[in-house]
Design a protein around this motif. Structure first.
Motif, PDB file in Angstrom:
ATOM      1  N   GLY A   1       8.046 -13.486   1.012  1.00 36.57           N
ATOM      2  CA  GLY A   1       8.097 -12.134   1.544  1.00 36.57           C
ATOM      3  C   GLY A   1       7.199 -12.000   2.763  1.00 36.57           C
ATOM      4  O   GLY A   1       6.038 -12.389   2.736  1.00 36.57           O
ATOM      5  N   VAL A   2       7.753 -11.445   3.852  1.00 37.63           N
ATOM      6  CA  VAL A   2       6.983 -11.219   5.076  1.00 37.63           C
ATOM      7  C   VAL A   2       7.282  -9.819   5.608  1.00 37.63           C
ATOM      8  O   VAL A   2       8.288  -9.212   5.250  1.00 37.63           O
ATOM      9  CB  VAL A   2       7.317 -12.263   6.172  1.00 37.63           C
ATOM     10  CG1 VAL A   2       7.095 -13.679   5.666  1.00 37.63           C
ATOM     11  CG2 VAL A   2       8.754 -12.097   6.691  1.00 37.63           C
ATOM     12  N   GLY A   3       6.387  -9.324   6.466  1.00 38.96           N
ATOM     13  CA  GLY A   3       6.637  -8.024   7.077  1.00 38.96           C
ATOM     14  C   GLY A   3       5.380  -7.386   7.601  1.00 38.96           C
ATOM     15  O   GLY A   3       4.272  -7.925   7.474  1.00 38.96           O
ATOM     16  N   GLU A   4       5.551  -6.208   8.195  1.00 38.43           N
ATOM     17  CA  GLU A   4       4.427  -5.459   8.743  1.00 38.43           C
ATOM     18  C   GLU A   4       3.540  -4.940   7.614  1.00 38.43           C
ATOM     19  O   GLU A   4       4.037  -4.475   6.588  1.00 38.43           O
ATOM     20  CB  GLU A   4       4.918  -4.262   9.565  1.00 38.43           C
ATOM     21  CG  GLU A   4       5.760  -4.628  10.763  1.00 38.43           C
ATOM     22  CD  GLU A   4       7.244  -4.777  10.430  1.00 38.43           C
ATOM     23  OE1 GLU A   4       8.052  -4.785  11.367  1.00 38.43           O
ATOM     24  OE2 GLU A   4       7.588  -4.889   9.231  1.00 38.43           O
ATOM     25  N   LEU A   5       2.253  -5.005   7.812  1.00 37.27           N
ATOM     26  CA  LEU A   5       1.318  -4.573   6.773  1.00 37.27           C
ATOM     27  C   LEU A   5       0.834  -3.150   6.969  1.00 37.27           C
ATOM     28  O   LEU A   5       0.029  -2.642   6.191  1.00 37.27           O
ATOM     29  CB  LEU A   5       0.111  -5.515   6.721  1.00 37.27           C
ATOM     30  CG  LEU A   5       0.432  -6.972   6.414  1.00 37.27           C
ATOM     31  CD1 LEU A   5      -0.844  -7.780   6.294  1.00 37.27           C
ATOM     32  CD2 LEU A   5       1.246  -7.103   5.136  1.00 37.27           C
ATOM     33  N   SER A   6       1.303  -2.482   8.027  1.00 35.55           N
ATOM     34  CA  SER A   6       0.926  -1.088   8.252  1.00 35.55           C
ATOM     35  C   SER A   6       2.100  -0.352   8.853  1.00 35.55           C
ATOM     36  O   SER A   6       3.075  -0.961   9.299  1.00 35.55           O
ATOM     37  CB  SER A   6      -0.289  -0.981   9.187  1.00 35.55           C
ATOM     38  OG  SER A   6       0.045  -1.464  10.477  1.00 35.55           O
ATOM     39  N   GLY A   7       1.997   0.969   8.863  1.00 37.52           N
ATOM     40  CA  GLY A   7       3.103   1.786   9.327  1.00 37.52           C
ATOM     41  C   GLY A   7       3.200   1.942  10.820  1.00 37.52           C
ATOM     42  O   GLY A   7       4.157   2.507  11.320  1.00 37.52           O
ATOM     43  N   GLY A   8       2.199   1.458  11.565  1.00 29.43           N
ATOM     44  CA  GLY A   8       2.265   1.595  13.022  1.00 29.43           C
ATOM     45  C   GLY A   8       2.386   3.042  13.413  1.00 29.43           C
ATOM     46  O   GLY A   8       1.603   3.880  13.026  1.00 29.43           O
ATOM     47  N   GLY A   9       3.393   3.371  14.197  1.00 29.58           N
ATOM     48  CA  GLY A   9       3.598   4.743  14.639  1.00 29.58           C
ATOM     49  C   GLY A   9       4.420   5.560  13.677  1.00 29.58           C
ATOM     50  O   GLY A   9       4.869   6.646  14.007  1.00 29.58           O
ATOM     51  N   CYS A  10       4.653   5.062  12.483  1.00 22.25           N
ATOM     52  CA  CYS A  10       5.538   5.735  11.523  1.00 22.25           C
ATOM     53  C   CYS A  10       4.747   6.634  10.602  1.00 22.25           C
ATOM     54  O   CYS A  10       4.552   6.344   9.431  1.00 22.25           O
ATOM     55  CB  CYS A  10       6.319   4.700  10.725  1.00 22.25           C
ATOM     56  SG  CYS A  10       7.282   3.627  11.776  1.00 22.25           S
ATOM     57  N   GLY A  11       4.228   7.711  11.125  1.00 20.68           N
ATOM     58  CA  GLY A  11       3.549   8.668  10.275  1.00 20.68           C
ATOM     59  C   GLY A  11       2.133   8.255   9.965  1.00 20.68           C
ATOM     60  O   GLY A  11       1.358   7.889  10.833  1.00 20.68           O
ATOM     61  N   ASP A  12       1.773   8.300   8.681  1.00 18.67           N
ATOM     62  CA  ASP A  12       0.394   8.121   8.251  1.00 18.67           C
ATOM     63  C   ASP A  12      -0.080   6.680   8.279  1.00 18.67           C
ATOM     64  O   ASP A  12      -1.263   6.417   8.189  1.00 18.67           O
ATOM     65  CB  ASP A  12       0.216   8.658   6.823  1.00 18.67           C
ATOM     66  CG  ASP A  12       0.547  10.131   6.742  1.00 18.67           C
ATOM     67  OD1 ASP A  12       0.989  10.558   5.667  1.00 18.67           O
ATOM     68  OD2 ASP A  12       0.358  10.836   7.742  1.00 18.67           O
ATOM     69  N   GLY A  13       0.848   5.724   8.350  1.00 16.22           N
ATOM     70  CA  GLY A  13       0.458   4.319   8.265  1.00 16.22           C
ATOM     71  C   GLY A  13       0.218   3.916   6.826  1.00 16.22           C
ATOM     72  O   GLY A  13       0.317   4.711   5.909  1.00 16.22           O
ATOM     73  N   VAL A  14      -0.118   2.649   6.624  1.00 15.53           N
ATOM     74  CA  VAL A  14      -0.296   2.141   5.269  1.00 15.53           C
ATOM     75  C   VAL A  14      -1.604   1.389   5.154  1.00 15.53           C
ATOM     76  O   VAL A  14      -1.933   0.580   5.989  1.00 15.53           O
ATOM     77  CB  VAL A  14       0.847   1.172   4.887  1.00 15.53           C
ATOM     78  CG1 VAL A  14       0.573   0.535   3.542  1.00 15.53           C
ATOM     79  CG2 VAL A  14       2.167   1.915   4.851  1.00 15.53           C
ATOM     80  N   THR A  15      -2.355   1.703   4.159  1.00 12.66           N
ATOM     81  CA  THR A  15      -3.500   0.863   3.796  1.00 12.66           C
ATOM     82  C   THR A  15      -3.187   0.371   2.390  1.00 12.66           C
ATOM     83  O   THR A  15      -2.470  -0.581   2.218  1.00 12.66           O
ATOM     84  CB  THR A  15      -4.813   1.672   3.859  1.00 12.66           C
ATOM     85  OG1 THR A  15      -4.661   2.861   3.087  1.00 12.66           O
ATOM     86  CG2 THR A  15      -5.134   2.036   5.294  1.00 12.66           C
TER      87      THR A  15
END
Length: 282
Positions: free
Chosen positions: A129-143
């Motif tokens: 599994g691979v992918g972005e670890l944060s939301g970037g400009g997509c709202g609140d982002g992800v921690t």
């Protein structure tokens, strides 16, 4: 005829009997299609249900996978399945590096690579599994909060940092495939997910952004495994609807889809199998 992969992960709390019934419905929807030449069906099952599901489904039509395993020769976390136990159960494979574990549990590339290495060297299959670890400009982002990234993406493509995403994905692929033996290239694949495509507030991603990341994944795989005799298959695990999934697979953008029961019903999953494989019937 093009080979397509259909992966379904059971995330909601339910009993083994319900999972067996759902897998049986998937098998029935795909029974008419040739395995290994037209389609392959994968079911990713929670650890507590794995033994019962493995004994309750027709293994000639579906590959049954654990959703994760413990890191070999490391401190095992309560509830994790060891490689030895996975082999005893005669499971087909296990997922390594699911994005929710990367984000919520902070799993490192090194830890995930050890899982990939152990699984593939044992003769089992595995998907990285691979992918972005944060939301970037997509709202609140992800921690650590998976739902915090699911804002409306309409018109937000320009806010997404594609270059940063590509660097993260290339690093994840390089680490995950660093010690994969050549003999195992036929037993692995990559599933691409976005941080904002998970959780209850999941949202879709602009097609152009998805296509750009796919190109980066393909490039990273060529760099990580330049001597691979085949193209490592790439599955799309982002939030998507039936029509979009059929389009992605029909056009050959991805080799497969990876969805779960939080967003897709068994009926929707079976419908996509029939629409994609039925169109390609010789």
């Amino acid at each position: 005829m093009t080979l397509r992969f259909f992966c379904y992960s059971f995330m909601r709390v339910c009993g083994a009997g319900e999972v067996v019934e759902d897998i049986a419905a998937m098998i029935e929807a795909s029974r008419a299609f040739e395995r290994k030449s037209a389609m392959m069906l994968f079911a990713f099952v929670p650890t507590p249900l794995l033994a019962e599901v493995l004994s309750g489904v027709d293994r000639s039509f579906v590959k049954v996978s654990a959703q994760d395993i413990a890191v070999p020769h490391a401190c095992e976390i309560a509830g994790e399945l060891s490689l030895e136990r996975l082999l005893q159960l005669d499971a087909d494979m296990a997922l390594a590096g699911s994005l929710d574990r990367r984000i919520a549990l902070g799993e490192t590339d090194e830890r995930i690579a050890r899982k990939m290495d152990a699984l593939l060297r044992s003769g089992l299959k595995s998907v990285l599994g691979v992918g972005e670890l944060s939301g970037g400009g997509c709202g609140d982002g992800v921690t650590s909060d998976l739902d915090g990234a699911a804002a409306d993406l309409d018109g937000a493509a320009s806010d997404l940092d594609g270059a940063a995403a590509d660097r993260a994905i290339e690093q994840q692929i390089a680490a995950g495939f660093a010690s994969v033996p050549e003999s195992a290239y036929f037993r692995t694949g990559v599933v691409y997910q976005h941080a904002w495509s998970m959780g209850e507030r999941a949202c879709k991603t602009p097609r152009g952004y998805v296509e750009a990341r796919l190109a980066a994944i393909r490039g990273a795989l060529r760099k990580a495994v330049p001597d691979a005799p085949i193209d490592i298959p790439v599955f799309y695990g982002g939030c998507t609807g039936e029509d979009e999934a059929v389009s992605y697979l029909g056009e050959g953008l991805f080799d497969g889809i990876f969805v779960d029961d939080r967003q897709w019903s068994t009926r929707s999953f079976c419908s996509v199998i029939e629409r994609v494989c039925g169109c390609e019937r010789p």
